[in-house]
Every structure is written in C-alpha cells, then in structure tokens.
Design a protein around this motif. Structure first.
Motif, PDB file in Angstrom:
ATOM      1  N   ILE A  51       8.573  -4.151  -4.524  1.00 49.18           N
ATOM      2  CA  ILE A  51       8.875  -5.272  -5.505  1.00 49.18           C
ATOM      3  C   ILE A  51      10.306  -5.533  -5.220  1.00 49.18           C
ATOM      4  N   SER A  52      11.272  -4.545  -5.075  1.00 50.10           N
ATOM      5  CA  SER A  52      12.880  -4.619  -5.261  1.00 50.10           C
ATOM      6  C   SER A  52      12.997  -5.379  -3.827  1.00 50.10           C
ATOM      7  N   PHE A  53      12.319  -5.173  -2.732  1.00 46.36           N
ATOM      8  CA  PHE A  53      12.697  -5.710  -1.481  1.00 46.36           C
ATOM      9  C   PHE A  53      12.342  -7.132  -1.577  1.00 46.36           C
ATOM     10  N   ALA A  54      11.164  -7.597  -2.019  1.00 43.27           N
ATOM     11  CA  ALA A  54      10.760  -9.039  -2.338  1.00 43.27           C
ATOM     12  C   ALA A  54      11.957  -9.923  -3.201  1.00 43.27           C
ATOM     13  N   GLY A  55      12.391  -8.919  -4.272  1.00 46.29           N
ATOM     14  CA  GLY A  55      13.293  -9.940  -5.038  1.00 46.29           C
ATOM     15  C   GLY A  55      14.703 -10.045  -4.337  1.00 46.29           C
ATOM     16  N   ARG A  98       0.750  -1.372   0.232  1.00 43.83           N
ATOM     17  CA  ARG A  98      -0.029  -0.014  -0.038  1.00 43.83           C
ATOM     18  C   ARG A  98       1.001   1.335  -0.095  1.00 43.83           C
ATOM     19  N   MET A  99       2.230   1.281   0.311  1.00 42.53           N
ATOM     20  CA  MET A  99       3.151   2.349   0.348  1.00 42.53           C
ATOM     21  C   MET A  99       3.571   2.835  -1.110  1.00 42.53           C
ATOM     22  N   LYS A 100       4.006   3.871  -1.144  1.00 43.84           N
ATOM     23  CA  LYS A 100       4.486   4.546  -2.490  1.00 43.84           C
ATOM     24  C   LYS A 100       5.997   4.707  -2.072  1.00 43.84           C
ATOM     25  N   THR A 101       6.724   4.346  -3.047  1.00 46.27           N
ATOM     26  CA  THR A 101       6.697   3.808  -4.323  1.00 46.27           C
ATOM     27  C   THR A 101       6.666   2.144  -4.306  1.00 46.27           C
ATOM     28  N   LEU A 102       5.591   1.676  -5.123  1.00 46.79           N
ATOM     29  CA  LEU A 102       5.520   0.347  -5.254  1.00 46.79           C
ATOM     30  C   LEU A 102       6.862  -0.573  -5.591  1.00 46.79           C
ATOM     31  N   GLU A 103       7.586   0.013  -6.239  1.00 47.08           N
ATOM     32  CA  GLU A 103       9.118  -0.424  -6.660  1.00 47.08           C
ATOM     33  C   GLU A 103       9.828  -0.854  -5.486  1.00 47.08           C
TER      34      GLU A 103
END
Length: 687
Positions: free
Chosen positions: A603-607, A595-600
């Motif tokens: 996504i980057s942390f997940a990877g 829900r936070m911005k930026t979504l990237e």
C-alpha cells in the motif's frame, strides 16, 4: 408521456442560473426507457418513450415529441446534450451536439432544482449508483456504481414482478403492505430468483395478497441492501434525493428510507427525468462555450513499441517452432528468478497472454466459475493447444494465490510441472533463507532437465544483465514524469513485456536506442490528465483499459503499480556475494505484491508511486474473484484518499461485455478529477 413544468415552481424566488437565449434539449437514452427535456425560457418540457432497437431512431422520435409538445421548431434548438446507455452512438448534422456521462447529468439535474442536494441515489434499468455532489457547482465529488450484477437494479425488479405474475407498478404498491417481508438473498439475482420460485412454491394461492406482499417486500429489501452498500461507500450527507427510473417505485423509496434512516427530498418534479434535465443544463453551458468539453488528445509522439514488438514476434515464433534442441521453459509469476533460467541455457517465457473470453471458457472446464479469468486463461492456453504454450517442455511456478496453485495442478495434465514455494513474510530472515533454498531447488531441477550444471559465475553474469534491463526500463518509464510524456502507457507496457520474451543480450541495445530517441523528444506539449493503474495483473493481450483511457478519452497512463507494468523493474538485485541469497533478497525486496506480508508495504509503495509520477488520479483494477487484490482493495482506496489522490476501483473480467459500463465510470471519474483540478486552479489564482 409528456409533462410541462414551470421553473419558478422549484426556484422559490432564487435566480435560475441555467438560462439560455435559445431552446436546448437534454436526452437520457436508457436501456429500457428514454427520457428527454427541452428547456426554453422559464419552462421545462419533459417526455419519455420506450427505448427502441436503434438509438438514433429513438432519439429522433423523442426529439420530435418534445418539439411538438413545446411548439418549437427544430431550427430553433441551440444545442443537444445526450447521456445514458445509448449516448455514444448518436449524431446530429444540423444541431451542435455533445455527450456527458449519466452520473454527471443526474448530479446536475438534481442540483439544478434542489441546490441543497448533497447525495443522490440513482437506480436505472441496468445499474445503480450513489453520487456525492458539490453544492456550489452541481459537479460530482465522488461516486460508486454497481458491477455487472443486476441485483439492485430495475431489471431485477422487473424480472421479479414477472415471476410474481404482477406488474412492476403493482409490486411496488404490494411491498408497502407487507406484514412479514420474505428473506431473499441480496448477493446474486440468479439466487434471488431461485428463492422467489421456492417461496412461491410453498403453497401460496395466486390471490393470496399477503403472501405476494411479503415476497414483494423481500424483493425490494434485497435490491435496497445492495444500493445501501453503495451509499455506505460514498457516505450519506443530507440532503438526499432519489433519481432514475426506479425512483417512481413507492416500495423501493419506502424500503430505502427505512434502511438508510434518512428521508429523500420530496420532489414535485418527476426524478426519472433528472438525467435528461442535467443533460439540458449542460447543453446551456456547452452552447455558451465555443470550446465545448472535448477531451484533450495526447496521441503517440513516437513509435516506441513498434521496434520492440517486431523483436518479440521473432522470439515468440522461434519459441513456438521448436526449430532447435534447446529446452523451452514457461513460468507465470514475476517473482520467478529469470536469471537462473537464462544461466541454464534454456529458452524461457512468461505465460501471461490472456484477455480472450474463449480461452477463459476453455479453462473453466477444469475449474470453477469463482476462479479469476487470468488463472482460467493459463489453463485455457494449454487446453486449446496454443502453440506458444504447448511448445513448453516444463513449467515452473511459484505458489502465489490459491487459484494459480490449482491452475498449475490442472496444467500438469498437459506439461510437466515443478511447483515451488514463495514466502509471504518478506521481512523475516527465515523467509530469505527458505527462498534461497527454493531457488537452489529450481537450479538443481533445471540442471537435471538440461543435463548441464549451472555455474555460479553464469548466474552472477545474468544478474548483471537483467539489472541492466531493469534500470533501462525504469529510465524509459521516468520519461513519463514529464508534463508531456514522449510515450503512452500502452507503449510502455508493450516495451516492458519484452523483458519476459527476449534474451537480455538482444534487448539491452534495443532499449538503449529507444531511450535515446525518446529522451530527445522535446517536452513542449500541454499537460494531459495523468492516471496511474494499480492492482491485479494486466495480462499481455488485456489492453482494454489503456484503449479506453488513451485511445478514447485522451488521458495519459503515466505509471503502473501492477506486475506487468513498471512495478517489477523498480528495484535491482545485489550483484555481489552469494548469488542465490542475492536473488532471494532482491525478489523479496522488489515492489511487493498484495499476496505478500505485510500488506502495508504494498500500500505504501502504491502511494509513493502515485506521488512520484504526479498522478491526478488512480484506477485500482482487480479481476473478479481475485483473492489478492479484490479482498484487500479497501486499505488501498483509503490510502490513496488519505493522500488526496482521487481513486476509482474497477472490477472486470475478459468477457468484454462491460465495456460501456467501464467507460461510463471512467468518464465520470475523469470529470471528477477535472473539477478538482479546476477548483485547485481557482484557489491558486485567488491568492
């Protein structure tokens, strides 16, 4: 019905790679029809019957029919492999037996006859799938499967035929002659049925073949659009083949070819038997392998969670009993600064016990069905009078998603509430200062509730205590980086949840003791398959995925990119300077929510987490109607794929009715990962 085929009719002079010196049987037990194939020599014997109430009886009847048709004795059978809806309940005492997912079997069945096959559409009674196949091996490279909705399946077509007063076979033929196909929703089978009834009510006579044809074509287009969407997610690479019970429907074949823009391979083999044929091919391979395909079992190395669960039980009982005068505070979100709650001298707990369909139903009385099951459970806990929830004197919640905001407003009927705001723009200085003000408002309100001021030094002290817990939880998790982790994924989430229930002064020593004991376990076992779970919250009580993965399939969950696993403990809060600005920065800088911005950032942390823990694959899991993780799933999936990490997205709820479908999808996903690992190993050996 029984059919006999000669293998030479399909091989066009090439060698048949799947021969075995004894007859083998493949069974595909579907929700409506059960199919069987007996392979012997150069002959394929195929049969199908209606699926009965008891799967074992259906299987025995089908085997008997195949044996009689092929003139083969039961004692001659070398191996049986089963697939499909009913595969998991079968047992044969006199014949070696195993199970393989229908996704793998349909791929192998198509490949065995048509090695050029690259893409498969499989539509059965209850589900539809798009499958990408490795031309060299017949193994699944990638697949997508429908969720629990019946739209796009044989069940939808059967119900539609009944509404039209014709047979399913007639409906497929009618669809071929439509002049003006009706426009019928592809979003929901219930809506589609309503539209059909409306169309039928517009005055069409029972013998009006044009009207029936137009409605029948609209039904087929409606189902085909759902299937085409699945195909779009795996990609359409020729050659394309159509399998499953619906593959015999000429109307569906015609509509799919029109929508896809690619013709299917025209097969002389009835592709309703593709799954059974694939199972028989696997039976030949399994019969020649003494090891079979049993999954490796990891099991628990240490009762890591047992000690902590006893501690949690004691704290929860004391919280519910209200045997003292201390205020009880509840909260939902991992962004809640627990340091301030602890400094206020209140008992506090994260209210994230969920996973029960009755609690969901109790909550849905106050909401709409399009709310996620977690938000409904939050309401349901209060509505049902759960003593742990009703012990709460006040609830604090930060506005995260719209569903949880509305849930908070409903819960105000049961308990006093303070709703605070959580900034979305985490990289803005203004957001940091705003969140600091919200934390100070939390502090002010707690002081008013307790009648006691909260000194700054006490907040600083609790920042130090909770940082110690975060570091310990992270160190315990890092033991899962070993090839043979000393604790399971389920152990870890049970350990981690104590952070939300047990005061730090009681928990620090317990975590330190557990870490020492786990660290002393030798890393000597074989490396199991390693899975990361990413996505929506996994509530306390929602352990179904962990039970399937670790309990039933023998893989290890090595890390969690969700707010009830490792994710909230990855970073710490600054222990110097203004404690409220430190809390604002620390919580906004922690591994972000979608829900936070930026979504990237998320996504980057997940990877990063998947790579750090050397995950062989990722399960991206989101609750149905989750506005944060359901809508944003595509960029997550794309990122994992760009890192060459296999990923499977799963949408679920707390009903439990999709257990079989979820297990099937995970089994097929594991088979894809294992095939990928085998290929990588072969390349290394070749060097």
């Amino acid at each position: 019905m029984t059919i006999k085929y000669s293998i030479s009719d399909f091989t066009a002079g090439r060698a048949w790679r799947f021969a075995y010196d004894r007859p083998v049987i493949g069974l595909d037990l579907g929700s409506r029809a059960s199919k069987g194939v007996l392979l012997t020599g150069q002959t394929i014997f195929a049969a199908h019957i209606a699926t009965g109430l008891f799967m074992q009886e259906t299987a025995d009847e089908l085997i008997g029919k195949l044996l009689e048709f092929a003139n083969v004795q039961r004692s001659e059978i070398g191996f049986i492999t089963s697939t499909g809806y009913g595969r998991i309940v079968l047992a044969f005492d006199d014949i070696p037996f195993d199970v393989v997912t229908e996704i793998s079997c349909h791929a192998m069945g198509a490949h065995a006859l048509y090695p050029q096959t690259r893409t498969i559409i499989d539509i059965g009674g209850q589900d539809s799938k798009a499958i990408k196949v490795d031309r060299a091996t017949g193994k699944v490279v990638e697949f997508v499967m429908n969720d629990k909705c019946a739209a796009g399946t044989g069940q939808f077509l059967e119900k539609s035929a009944v509404l039209l007063g014709i047979t399913l076979e007639q409906m497929g033929k009618y669809a071929l002659h439509a002049k003006n196909p009706a426009n019928i929703s592809s979003q929901c089978v219930v809506f589609a049925e309503s539209e059909m009834i409306s169309l039928r009510a517009k005055g069409a006579r029972a013998n009006d073949s044009d009207a029936i044809a137009n409605i029948a074509a609209g039904i087929h287009y409606s189902a085909a659009r759902r299937v085409n969407n699945l195909l779009g997610r795996v990609g359409n690479e020729p050659e394309l083949i159509f399998t499953g019970g619906v593959s015999n429907n000429p109307g569906m074949r015609h509509v799919l070819e029109e929508l896809i823009g690619t013709p299917f391979i025209q097969s002389a083999f009835n592709m309703i038997y593709a799954g059974a044929l694939g199972a028989a091919v696997y039976a030949t391979q399994q019969a020649q392998s003494t090891a079979g395909v049993a999954a490796a079992s990891t099991g628990k190395r240490h009762d890591a969670a047992g000690q902590i669960l006893e501690l949690i039980d004691r704290e929860q009982s004391a919280f519910s009993d209200k045997s003292d005068e201390r205020r009880r505070i509840g909260y939902f979100c991992a962004y809640t600064p627990v340091e301030v709650l602890q400094a206020a001298g209140v008992d506090h707990a994260r209210l994230f016990q969920a996973g029960d369909s009755d609690t969901v139903a109790a909550g849905e009385l106050y909401t709409q069905s399009v709310f996620c099951d977690f938000s409904k459970s939050c309401i349901g806990g209060f509505a049902q009078g759960d003593p742990f929830y009703t012990a709460v004197d006040k609830l604090y919640n930060f506005h995260t998603c719209a569903s949880m905001k509305r849930a908070t407003e409903v819960i105000e009927e049961f308990v006093p509430i303070k709703l605070l705001n959580l900034p979305k723009l985490r990289d803005k200085e203004a957001s940091r200062l705003f969140f600091r003000d919200e934390i100070l408002e939390l502090k002010r309100d707690l002081s008013e509730l307790t009648g006691q001021e909260i000194p700054d030094y006490s907040v600083r002290e609790q920042i130090v205590n909770y940082n110690a817990l975060r570091r310990l939880i992270k160190r315990i998790s890092e033991l899962r980086k070993r090839d043979d982790p000393p604790l399971s994924g389920r152990d870890f989430v049970e350990l981690a949840k104590a952070f939300y229930y047990v005061p730090p002064e009681k928990l620090i020593d317990a975590y330190e003791s557990i870490y020492r004991e786990l660290a002393a376990v030798k890393d000597t076992g074989a490396r199991p398959l390693r899975i990361m779970i990413s996505g929506s919250i996994a509530a306390d009580g929602d352990r179904r995925l962990l039970d399937i993965l670790e309990g039933e399939l023998g893989v290890n969950v090595v890390v969690e990119d969700h707010c009830a696993g490792l994710k909230p403990f990855y970073d710490t809060v600054d222990e110097t300077g203004d404690p409220y600005l430190a809390l604002a920065n620390g919580y906004l800088d922690q591994a972000p929510c979608a829900r936070m911005k930026t979504l990237e950032d998320n996504i980057s942390f997940a990877g990063q987490l998947a790579q750090e823990y050397q995950a062989d694959g990722v399960l991206y899991v989101y609750l149905k109607f989750c506005s944060c993780y359901g809508i944003t799933k595509k960029p997550f999936l794309d990122h994992f794929q760009s890192l060459d990490i296999p990923v499977l997205d799963l949408s679920s709820d707390y009903s439990g009715s999709d257990h079989g479908q979820i297990k099937t999808r995970i089994e097929a996903f594991i088979e894809v990962i294992q095939a990928k690992r085998s290929k990588a190993h072969e390349r290394v050996v070749a060097r």
